[in-house]
Design a protein around this motif. Structure first.
Motif, PDB file in Angstrom:
ATOM      1  N   SER A 239       0.837  -1.209   0.000  1.00 47.63           N
ATOM      2  CA  SER A 239       0.000   0.000   0.000  1.00 47.63           C
ATOM      3  C   SER A 239       0.868   1.254   0.000  1.00 47.63           C
ATOM      4  CB  SER A 239      -0.915   0.006   1.225  1.00 47.63           C
ATOM      5  OG  SER A 239      -1.805  -1.067   1.168  1.00 47.63           O
ATOM      6  N   THR A 240       1.919   1.237   0.791  1.00 48.80           N
ATOM      7  CA  THR A 240       2.821   2.385   0.853  1.00 48.80           C
ATOM      8  C   THR A 240       3.542   2.580  -0.474  1.00 48.80           C
ATOM      9  OG1 THR A 240       3.084   2.026   3.223  1.00 48.80           O
ATOM     10  CG2 THR A 240       4.714   3.432   2.156  1.00 48.80           C
ATOM     11  N   ARG A 241       3.987   1.494  -1.094  1.00 50.87           N
ATOM     12  CA  ARG A 241       4.652   1.581  -2.401  1.00 50.87           C
ATOM     13  C   ARG A 241       3.752   2.299  -3.407  1.00 50.87           C
ATOM     14  NH1 ARG A 241       5.744  -3.621  -5.049  1.00 50.87           N
ATOM     15  NH2 ARG A 241       6.780  -2.301  -6.515  1.00 50.87           N
ATOM     16  N   GLU A 242       2.518   1.850  -3.492  1.00 54.21           N
ATOM     17  CA  GLU A 242       1.584   2.444  -4.458  1.00 54.21           C
ATOM     18  C   GLU A 242       1.322   3.916  -4.146  1.00 54.21           C
ATOM     19  OE1 GLU A 242       0.207   1.132  -7.283  1.00 54.21           O
ATOM     20  OE2 GLU A 242       1.564  -0.557  -6.960  1.00 54.21           O
ATOM     21  N   LEU A 243       1.138   4.235  -2.877  1.00 47.88           N
ATOM     22  CA  LEU A 243       0.869   5.624  -2.506  1.00 47.88           C
ATOM     23  C   LEU A 243       2.086   6.519  -2.735  1.00 47.88           C
ATOM     24  CD1 LEU A 243      -1.274   4.924   0.672  1.00 47.88           C
ATOM     25  CD2 LEU A 243      -2.074   6.037  -1.435  1.00 47.88           C
ATOM     26  N   LEU A 244       3.270   6.019  -2.429  1.00 50.65           N
ATOM     27  CA  LEU A 244       4.475   6.813  -2.707  1.00 50.65           C
ATOM     28  C   LEU A 244       4.624   7.075  -4.196  1.00 50.65           C
ATOM     29  CD1 LEU A 244       7.141   5.169  -0.339  1.00 50.65           C
ATOM     30  CD2 LEU A 244       6.068   7.425  -0.081  1.00 50.65           C
ATOM     31  N   TRP A 245       4.343   6.067  -4.995  1.00 50.83           N
ATOM     32  CA  TRP A 245       4.447   6.191  -6.445  1.00 50.83           C
ATOM     33  C   TRP A 245       3.456   7.214  -6.976  1.00 50.83           C
ATOM     34  CZ3 TRP A 245       3.969   1.311 -10.060  1.00 50.83           C
ATOM     35  CH2 TRP A 245       4.476   1.614 -11.330  1.00 50.83           C
ATOM     36  N   ASP A 246       2.245   7.176  -6.453  1.00 45.63           N
ATOM     37  CA  ASP A 246       1.198   8.071  -6.941  1.00 45.63           C
ATOM     38  C   ASP A 246       1.229   9.457  -6.318  1.00 45.63           C
ATOM     39  OD1 ASP A 246       0.190   6.112  -8.627  1.00 45.63           O
ATOM     40  OD2 ASP A 246      -1.297   5.411  -7.180  1.00 45.63           O
ATOM     41  N   ARG A 247       1.543   9.546  -5.019  1.00 44.07           N
ATOM     42  CA  ARG A 247       1.410  10.811  -4.297  1.00 44.07           C
ATOM     43  C   ARG A 247       2.710  11.409  -3.798  1.00 44.07           C
ATOM     44  NH1 ARG A 247      -3.435   9.494   0.004  1.00 44.07           N
ATOM     45  NH2 ARG A 247      -4.971   8.749  -1.488  1.00 44.07           N
ATOM     46  N   GLY A 248       3.712  10.571  -3.575  1.00 45.24           N
ATOM     47  CA  GLY A 248       4.927  11.037  -2.922  1.00 45.24           C
ATOM     48  C   GLY A 248       4.821  10.879  -1.416  1.00 45.24           C
ATOM     49  N   TYR A 249       5.926  11.102  -0.748  1.00 45.82           N
ATOM     50  CA  TYR A 249       6.014  10.862   0.698  1.00 45.82           C
ATOM     51  C   TYR A 249       5.132  11.812   1.505  1.00 45.82           C
ATOM     52  CZ  TYR A 249       8.045  10.121   5.312  1.00 45.82           C
ATOM     53  OH  TYR A 249       8.221   9.835   6.644  1.00 45.82           O
ATOM     54  N   THR A 250       5.249  13.102   1.247  1.00 46.63           N
ATOM     55  CA  THR A 250       4.526  14.094   2.036  1.00 46.63           C
ATOM     56  C   THR A 250       3.018  13.893   1.962  1.00 46.63           C
ATOM     57  OG1 THR A 250       6.314  15.664   1.656  1.00 46.63           O
ATOM     58  CG2 THR A 250       4.217  16.567   2.407  1.00 46.63           C
ATOM     59  N   ALA A 251       2.521  13.602   0.782  1.00 54.62           N
ATOM     60  CA  ALA A 251       1.069  13.461   0.591  1.00 54.62           C
ATOM     61  C   ALA A 251       0.545  12.078   0.976  1.00 54.62           C
ATOM     62  CB  ALA A 251       0.709  13.772  -0.853  1.00 54.62           C
ATOM     63  N   THR A 252       1.431  11.202   1.412  1.00 52.57           N
ATOM     64  CA  THR A 252       1.011   9.870   1.848  1.00 52.57           C
ATOM     65  C   THR A 252       0.895   9.873   3.361  1.00 52.57           C
ATOM     66  OG1 THR A 252       2.044   8.786  -0.043  1.00 52.57           O
ATOM     67  CG2 THR A 252       1.633   7.422   1.885  1.00 52.57           C
ATOM     68  N   SER A 253      -0.319   9.849   3.833  1.00 53.59           N
ATOM     69  CA  SER A 253      -0.547   9.865   5.283  1.00 53.59           C
ATOM     70  C   SER A 253      -0.642   8.446   5.827  1.00 53.59           C
ATOM     71  CB  SER A 253      -1.845  10.612   5.594  1.00 53.59           C
ATOM     72  OG  SER A 253      -2.955   9.855   5.129  1.00 53.59           O
ATOM     73  N   PRO A 254      -0.298   8.268   7.091  1.00 52.92           N
ATOM     74  CA  PRO A 254      -0.491   6.948   7.701  1.00 52.92           C
ATOM     75  C   PRO A 254      -1.940   6.467   7.575  1.00 52.92           C
ATOM     76  CG  PRO A 254       0.914   8.277   9.100  1.00 52.92           C
ATOM     77  CD  PRO A 254       0.382   9.184   8.004  1.00 52.92           C
ATOM     78  N   LYS A 255      -2.882   7.386   7.685  1.00 51.50           N
ATOM     79  CA  LYS A 255      -4.293   7.019   7.564  1.00 51.50           C
ATOM     80  C   LYS A 255      -4.582   6.431   6.177  1.00 51.50           C
ATOM     81  CE  LYS A 255      -8.959   8.869   7.956  1.00 51.50           C
ATOM     82  NZ  LYS A 255      -9.790  10.051   8.234  1.00 51.50           N
ATOM     83  N   ALA A 256      -4.045   7.061   5.133  1.00 50.41           N
ATOM     84  CA  ALA A 256      -4.259   6.558   3.772  1.00 50.41           C
ATOM     85  C   ALA A 256      -3.629   5.176   3.596  1.00 50.41           C
ATOM     86  CB  ALA A 256      -3.687   7.542   2.746  1.00 50.41           C
ATOM     87  N   ILE A 257      -2.459   4.991   4.189  1.00 51.02           N
ATOM     88  CA  ILE A 257      -1.784   3.691   4.108  1.00 51.02           C
ATOM     89  C   ILE A 257      -2.649   2.617   4.762  1.00 51.02           C
ATOM     90  CG2 ILE A 257       0.208   2.341   4.892  1.00 51.02           C
ATOM     91  CD1 ILE A 257       1.827   5.022   4.732  1.00 51.02           C
ATOM     92  N   LEU A 258      -3.110   2.910   5.968  1.00 44.79           N
ATOM     93  CA  LEU A 258      -3.921   1.944   6.713  1.00 44.79           C
ATOM     94  C   LEU A 258      -5.214   1.614   5.974  1.00 44.79           C
ATOM     95  CD1 LEU A 258      -3.414   3.431  10.290  1.00 44.79           C
ATOM     96  CD2 LEU A 258      -2.329   1.383   9.329  1.00 44.79           C
ATOM     97  N   GLN A 259      -5.859   2.629   5.425  1.00 40.58           N
ATOM     98  CA  GLN A 259      -7.101   2.396   4.662  1.00 40.58           C
ATOM     99  C   GLN A 259      -6.843   1.529   3.448  1.00 40.58           C
ATOM    100  OE1 GLN A 259      -8.500   6.404   3.975  1.00 40.58           O
ATOM    101  NE2 GLN A 259      -9.916   6.294   5.705  1.00 40.58           N
ATOM    102  N   ARG A 260      -5.816   1.855   2.711  1.00 41.81           N
ATOM    103  CA  ARG A 260      -5.512   1.087   1.501  1.00 41.81           C
ATOM    104  C   ARG A 260      -5.138  -0.356   1.832  1.00 41.81           C
ATOM    105  NH1 ARG A 260      -3.578   3.582  -3.641  1.00 41.81           N
ATOM    106  NH2 ARG A 260      -3.360   1.831  -5.029  1.00 41.81           N
ATOM    107  N   ALA A 261      -4.414  -0.549   2.930  1.00 43.57           N
ATOM    108  CA  ALA A 261      -3.999  -1.897   3.336  1.00 43.57           C
ATOM    109  C   ALA A 261      -5.126  -2.665   4.016  1.00 43.57           C
ATOM    110  CB  ALA A 261      -2.794  -1.812   4.271  1.00 43.57           C
ATOM    111  N   GLY A 262      -6.155  -1.941   4.482  1.00 44.07           N
ATOM    112  CA  GLY A 262      -7.271  -2.581   5.170  1.00 44.07           C
ATOM    113  C   GLY A 262      -6.892  -3.115   6.545  1.00 44.07           C
ATOM    114  N   VAL A 263      -6.033  -2.371   7.247  1.00 41.05           N
ATOM    115  CA  VAL A 263      -5.599  -2.785   8.579  1.00 41.05           C
ATOM    116  C   VAL A 263      -5.778  -1.637   9.568  1.00 41.05           C
ATOM    117  CG1 VAL A 263      -3.930  -4.440   7.645  1.00 41.05           C
ATOM    118  CG2 VAL A 263      -3.171  -2.135   8.224  1.00 41.05           C
ATOM    119  N   GLY A 264      -5.722  -1.961  10.834  1.00 42.16           N
ATOM    120  CA  GLY A 264      -5.859  -0.959  11.877  1.00 42.16           C
ATOM    121  C   GLY A 264      -4.531  -0.309  12.221  1.00 42.16           C
TER     122      GLY A 264
END
Length: 187
Positions: free
Chosen positions: A10-35
């Motif tokens: 999930s982080t790989r995809e978000l970094l690729w699409d958004r970059g580090y700054t725009a990738t929030s932990p919340k977005a990572i967790l939502q995309r991964a489907g974990v708490g």
């Protein structure tokens, strides 16, 4: 995939699409489907997870390049295969895109796998070009290391041009120009 692998992917995809700054932990967790607890169970925080994701992307880029550069054919055939790029050039290179992110470039730990990937690519391209000179696939008018740097620059620049124009045709034109020059010099 286990939880850690889902977080990394999930982080790989978000970094690729958004970059580090725009990738929030919340977005990572939502995309991964974990708490939230899952992220901190496996990683010390966003930077640690991002580093794991960057390393994973770097390995994938190297594996794909190695597959193309180890294929059959002349050295120029293998360079052409490598230079063809990914199927979705408008997304750019998952490692190359990270160089535009100041937080990654300014952090020695996160920049290291990016830097190492490009160094490996340049060394691998140099080796293929050297093999071509030894096997007389190409002339020896070109310095393999300098040519490898140029190939890498054209491919990465082609991704940038494609993204800027919104068209893969810009990438194709850059790569076709490179290959045309290499073929003429090899003749």
């Amino acid at each position: 995939m286990n939880t850690a692998e889902r977080l990394i992917e999930s982080t790989r995809e978000l970094l690729w699409d958004r970059g580090y700054t725009a990738t929030s932990p919340k977005a990572i967790l939502q995309r991964a489907g974990v708490g939230q607890g899952s992220m901190y169970h496996h990683f010390t925080g966003k930077a640690d997870l991002a580093l794991a994701a960057i390393r994973c992307s770097a390995e994938e880029v190297k594996e794909e390049a190695e597959q193309r550069l180890s294929s059959s054919g002349t050295s120029l055939d293998r360079i052409a295969s490598y230079s063809a790029g990914a199927s979705d050039v408008l997304r750019g290179c998952p490692v190359g895109r990270l160089t535009a992110d100041p937080e990654i470039v300014d952090d020695d730990r996160m920049r290291q796998p990016v830097e190492e990937t490009f160094a490996w690519l340049q060394q691998r391209l140099t080796a293929v070009l050297s093999e071509g000179q030894e096997g007389k696939d190409e002339g020896d008018a070109l310095d393999p290391a300098d040519t490898a740097a140029a190939i890498l620059a054209v491919v990465q620049g082609g991704y940038v041009l494609a993204r800027a124009s919104g068209s893969a045709a810009s990438f194709d034109q850059a790569v076709n120009g490179l290959l045309s020059m290499l073929n003429r010099l090899a003749a």
